[in-house]
Design a protein around this motif. Structure first.
Motif, PDB file in Angstrom:
ATOM      1  N   SER A   1       0.723  -1.467  -0.007  1.00 31.78           N
ATOM      2  CA  SER A   1       0.278  -0.156   0.193  1.00 31.78           C
ATOM      3  C   SER A   1       0.695   1.235  -0.187  1.00 31.78           C
ATOM      4  O   SER A   1       2.108   0.943   0.358  1.00 31.78           O
ATOM      5  CB  SER A   1      -1.024   0.097   0.961  1.00 31.78           C
ATOM      6  OG  SER A   1      -1.034   0.167   2.403  1.00 31.78           O
ATOM      7  N   LEU A   2       0.477   2.759  -0.198  1.00 36.16           N
ATOM      8  CA  LEU A   2       0.849   3.277  -0.699  1.00 36.16           C
ATOM      9  C   LEU A   2       1.647   3.861   0.652  1.00 36.16           C
ATOM     10  O   LEU A   2       2.761   5.030   1.380  1.00 36.16           O
ATOM     11  CB  LEU A   2       0.132   4.787  -1.163  1.00 36.16           C
ATOM     12  CG  LEU A   2       0.148   5.042  -2.479  1.00 36.16           C
ATOM     13  CD1 LEU A   2      -0.982   5.997  -2.697  1.00 36.16           C
ATOM     14  CD2 LEU A   2       1.127   4.529  -3.372  1.00 36.16           C
TER      15      LEU A   2
ATOM     16  N   ALA B   1      -1.485   4.978 -12.199  1.00 38.05           N
ATOM     17  CA  ALA B   1      -2.333   4.794 -11.894  1.00 38.05           C
ATOM     18  C   ALA B   1      -1.936   3.315 -10.683  1.00 38.05           C
ATOM     19  O   ALA B   1      -0.776   2.380 -11.191  1.00 38.05           O
ATOM     20  CB  ALA B   1      -2.735   3.750 -13.403  1.00 38.05           C
ATOM     21  N   TYR B   2      -2.055   3.580  -9.729  1.00 37.37           N
ATOM     22  CA  TYR B   2      -1.582   2.339  -8.509  1.00 37.37           C
ATOM     23  C   TYR B   2      -3.013   2.076  -7.887  1.00 37.37           C
ATOM     24  O   TYR B   2      -4.021   2.467  -7.433  1.00 37.37           O
ATOM     25  CB  TYR B   2      -0.556   3.291  -8.000  1.00 37.37           C
ATOM     26  CG  TYR B   2      -0.065   2.331  -6.776  1.00 37.37           C
ATOM     27  CD1 TYR B   2       0.932   1.484  -6.562  1.00 37.37           C
ATOM     28  CD2 TYR B   2      -0.880   1.888  -5.480  1.00 37.37           C
ATOM     29  CE1 TYR B   2       1.714   0.757  -6.273  1.00 37.37           C
ATOM     30  CE2 TYR B   2      -0.131   1.212  -4.605  1.00 37.37           C
ATOM     31  CZ  TYR B   2       0.398   0.403  -5.074  1.00 37.37           C
ATOM     32  OH  TYR B   2       2.103  -0.606  -4.007  1.00 37.37           O
ATOM     33  N   ARG B   3      -3.041   0.623  -8.107  1.00 31.74           N
ATOM     34  CA  ARG B   3      -4.800   0.693  -7.687  1.00 31.74           C
ATOM     35  C   ARG B   3      -3.828  -0.670  -6.823  1.00 31.74           C
ATOM     36  O   ARG B   3      -3.223  -1.896  -6.633  1.00 31.74           O
ATOM     37  CB  ARG B   3      -5.166  -0.926  -8.478  1.00 31.74           C
ATOM     38  CG  ARG B   3      -5.453  -0.189  -9.220  1.00 31.74           C
ATOM     39  CD  ARG B   3      -6.153  -0.654 -10.845  1.00 31.74           C
ATOM     40  NE  ARG B   3      -6.799  -2.052 -10.216  1.00 31.74           N
ATOM     41  CZ  ARG B   3      -7.310  -2.921 -10.997  1.00 31.74           C
ATOM     42  NH1 ARG B   3      -6.957  -3.101 -12.156  1.00 31.74           N
ATOM     43  NH2 ARG B   3      -8.717  -3.316  -9.975  1.00 31.74           N
ATOM     44  N   PRO B   4      -4.062  -0.090  -5.213  1.00 31.05           N
ATOM     45  CA  PRO B   4      -3.728  -1.287  -3.813  1.00 31.05           C
ATOM     46  C   PRO B   4      -5.114  -2.736  -3.758  1.00 31.05           C
ATOM     47  O   PRO B   4      -5.518  -2.440  -4.361  1.00 31.05           O
ATOM     48  CB  PRO B   4      -3.472   0.223  -2.657  1.00 31.05           C
ATOM     49  CG  PRO B   4      -4.593   0.580  -2.643  1.00 31.05           C
ATOM     50  CD  PRO B   4      -4.405   0.544  -4.385  1.00 31.05           C
TER      51      PRO B   4
ATOM     52  N   ARG C   1       9.216  -1.087  -0.106  1.00 29.89           N
ATOM     53  CA  ARG C   1       9.008  -2.029  -0.894  1.00 29.89           C
ATOM     54  C   ARG C   1       9.013  -2.006  -1.977  1.00 29.89           C
ATOM     55  O   ARG C   1       9.004  -2.595  -3.547  1.00 29.89           O
ATOM     56  CB  ARG C   1       7.740  -3.015  -0.633  1.00 29.89           C
ATOM     57  CG  ARG C   1       8.144  -3.926   1.029  1.00 29.89           C
ATOM     58  CD  ARG C   1       7.108  -4.571   1.422  1.00 29.89           C
ATOM     59  NE  ARG C   1       6.428  -5.243  -0.007  1.00 29.89           N
ATOM     60  CZ  ARG C   1       5.381  -5.909   0.536  1.00 29.89           C
ATOM     61  NH1 ARG C   1       4.260  -5.492   1.240  1.00 29.89           N
ATOM     62  NH2 ARG C   1       4.585  -6.899  -0.509  1.00 29.89           N
ATOM     63  N   LEU C   2       9.045  -0.629  -2.232  1.00 29.88           N
ATOM     64  CA  LEU C   2       8.903  -0.020  -4.110  1.00 29.88           C
ATOM     65  C   LEU C   2       9.806   1.380  -3.951  1.00 29.88           C
ATOM     66  O   LEU C   2      10.385   1.986  -3.033  1.00 29.88           O
ATOM     67  CB  LEU C   2       7.928   0.829  -4.139  1.00 29.88           C
ATOM     68  CG  LEU C   2       6.000  -0.614  -5.139  1.00 29.88           C
ATOM     69  CD1 LEU C   2       5.786   0.444  -5.544  1.00 29.88           C
ATOM     70  CD2 LEU C   2       6.885  -1.219  -5.667  1.00 29.88           C
ATOM     71  N   SER C   3       9.930   1.372  -5.097  1.00 25.14           N
ATOM     72  CA  SER C   3      11.458   2.219  -5.618  1.00 25.14           C
ATOM     73  C   SER C   3      10.744   3.849  -5.810  1.00 25.14           C
ATOM     74  O   SER C   3      11.574   4.753  -6.460  1.00 25.14           O
ATOM     75  CB  SER C   3      12.700   1.689  -6.011  1.00 25.14           C
ATOM     76  OG  SER C   3      12.839   0.621  -5.303  1.00 25.14           O
ATOM     77  N   THR C   4       9.414   4.264  -5.855  1.00 25.96           N
ATOM     78  CA  THR C   4       8.653   4.938  -6.798  1.00 25.96           C
ATOM     79  C   THR C   4       8.970   6.039  -5.988  1.00 25.96           C
ATOM     80  O   THR C   4       8.498   6.398  -4.603  1.00 25.96           O
ATOM     81  CB  THR C   4       7.627   4.794  -6.409  1.00 25.96           C
ATOM     82  OG1 THR C   4       7.389   3.371  -7.435  1.00 25.96           O
ATOM     83  CG2 THR C   4       6.878   5.831  -7.483  1.00 25.96           C
TER      84      THR C   4
END
Length: 526
Positions: A99-100, A118-121, A490-493
């Motif tokens: 999640s964000l 576009a990010y769909r948790p 967990r992401l690199s955004t």
């Protein structure tokens, strides 16, 4: 022992053979061969049934019309494809990405609703294909398909369903491995070689999605051709040496198999960006890695921190390379890596690894990957400003995440150069976008050649190093530790808020930017 007589055999071939042995023992070789075999039989001429061209008696390929007996045709080809199709499976995967609030720090999470991506948790279904490889029960598919998967099932050509076990996946190579119980599934024979314009079949399990509604389509067989081999610059995997075909495939086909003209597995489908364009990983580059992943182990690769690419128009412009240059060039260096510490520079042209000359990107990359992680130094020869330099670089262990410097990342994402402008009128100073690739990602995002970045997070910027420092400070949660297997990111955004001077209107405008490496695209880094 007393002597005894040996009864002579009846006259005929056996008698002649016995005579031949005696004559050979006595040195009469010519007479012996004549006695053994007699005059050679006259060669029976063979002709191609299709065009009548005279061919060798044991022929399988006619040089006149191109008929190849090894290529299945008609009913034989259909039967072979059906047998292979019975071994290929479709994958039904339930993913739950982070999640964000797990990705972004609190001061940025409150603005996440305005992020333009576009990010769909939550849980979402994803569909792919896999085919049997190396040993019974082992199937390969796209690594991106297996990322964040919580639960997975398979479906077969006859609509049988069952569970799968994810054994491992490797994002740098794009390869994932699962285990499944599919009766009569046989590991596919691997192709010896693939050439441009070869006929190629793609087999996969497509789906049709309308909103939340999913329709499972029958297993599909697509006929096409190999458009090219040795493809680079796709940013699909870190080590690029890909096949490209002219197939048009549907959703659910990632991980599907590409067959050569003989019905052998030639590659695994990685991506289909447009109709008539499919990129596939050659099976020749998969065997060793599948062995590792199938044992639930993680591959351990050497790591230098070199962004190695082929020169294109914008790189030639940035590094002042000659027009005809085709040698691998260091496009960028990952900060803090062995290559940077050893003195390698962006723009260096790679000419040799160890004592072996290199002339292609695939050859250079293959040589670099033979090094031992943490082992002895590797000597790399480069050409810099018309001078040859030899540098000794000790390879490290490849980290989990590889973060480019923000300026390099923006150049790779937008497919443009960032040119420092720190002279002239103050209003014209900043980082200017130059050599923007026509039809590339930057142009599609609405950027123009000549756009000028003047501020980042409210601070003026004219140098690349200043740009990097400011972005890192504001995204320290992302850049803190890229080697750790665990951690909050967990992401690199990350996001960049900028002020830009629009090249078309000359107006100063607010702009936001989100990086694509390494979560969406993969940087080619050795």
């Amino acid at each position: 022992m007393g002597a005894h007589r040996v009864k002579s055999p009846v006259p005929g071939r056996r008698a002649g053979w016995t005579t031949a042995v005696l004559l050979l023992l006595l040195g009469g070789a010519a007479a012996a061969l004549e006695a053994q075999s007699g005059p050679p039989p006259a060669a029976v001429p063979a002709f191609c049934p299709r065009c009548g061209y005279r061919v060798e008696p044991d022929w399988h390929y006619c040089v006149a019309c191109g008929w190849n007996l090894r290529v299945p045709t008609g009913a034989a080809a259909a039967a072979r494809l059906q047998r292979i199709g019975a071994s290929v499976i479709g994958l039904i995967l339930v993913k739950e990405p982070p999640s964000l609030d797990e990705i972004l720090p609190p001061n940025l999470f409150k603005y996440s609703s305005s992020y333009a991506f576009a990010y769909r948790p939550g849980k979402n279904k994803f569909f792919a294909t896999a085919f049997p490889f190396l040993k019974p029960g082992i199937f390969v598919t796209s690594a991106r398909a297996l990322e964040w998967v919580e639960l997975g099932d398979m479906r077969t050509y006859n609509n049988r369903q069952g569970p799968i076990e994810i054994l491992g996946y490797d994002l740098p190579s794009g390869i994932g491995v699962v285990k499944a119980d599919v009766p009569d599934a046989v590991p596919l024979k691997l192709s010896a070689s693939v050439r441009e314009l070869d006929t190629a079949w793609a087999i996969c399990f497509p789906v049709s999605q309308t909103g939340r509604r999913v329709e499972y389509l029958p297993e599909s067989f697509h006929r096409g051709r190999v458009s090219s081999t040795g493809q680079q610059g796709t940013h699909l995997v870190a080590f690029e040496n890909l096949l490209r075909t002219d197939h048009t495939i549907e959703d659910g086909c990632l991980g599907g198999v590409v067959l050569d003209p003989y019905g052998d597995a030639a590659g695994m489908i990685l991506h289909a960006p447009d109709p008539g364009i499919v990129y596939a990983m050659p099976v020749a580059d998969m065997t060793a890695l599948v062995e590792v992943l199938s044992q639930k182990k993680k591959p351990d690769r050497p790591y230098f921190g070199i962004g190695l690419t082929l020169p294109d128009e914008r790189r030639r412009a940035r590094f002042q390379l000659p027009e005809g240059s085709t040698m691998p060039v260091v496009a960028y260096l990952v900060p803090g890596t062995p290559a940077e510490k050893a003195g390698l520079l962006p723009g260096d042209v790679l000419t040799a690894v160890g004592d072996e000359k290199v002339s292609s990107l695939a050859g250079a990359g293959a040589r670099l990957l033979t090094a031992s992680p943490g082992g002895p130094p590797v000597t790399i020869t480069v050409s810099r400003a018309a001078k040859e330099l030899r540098l000794s670089i000790t390879p490290a262990h490849r980290p989990r995440r590889i973060m480019l410097s923000p300026a390099d990342e923006m150049e790779e994402t937008l497919q443009a150069n960032l040119v420092e402008v720190f002279a002239g009128p103050t209003a014209q100073q900043g980082l200017r976008l130059a050599n923007l690739m026509r039809g590339g990602r930057g142009e599609k995002r609405g950027y123009f050649d000549g756009d000028l970045i003047t501020e980042v997070y409210g601070k003026g910027v004219r140098r690349r190093e200043t740009f990097d420092r400011i972005v890192r400070e504001h995204n320290s949660h992302i850049f803190a530790d890229t080697s750790s297997e665990e951690g909050p990111a967990r992401l690199s955004t990350y996001s960049i808020w900028m002020k830009m001077r629009d090249a078309k209107s000359g107006d100063k405008v607010d702009s936001s930017y989100l990086n694509l490496f390494p979560d969406v695209l993969t940087a080619p880094v050795y």
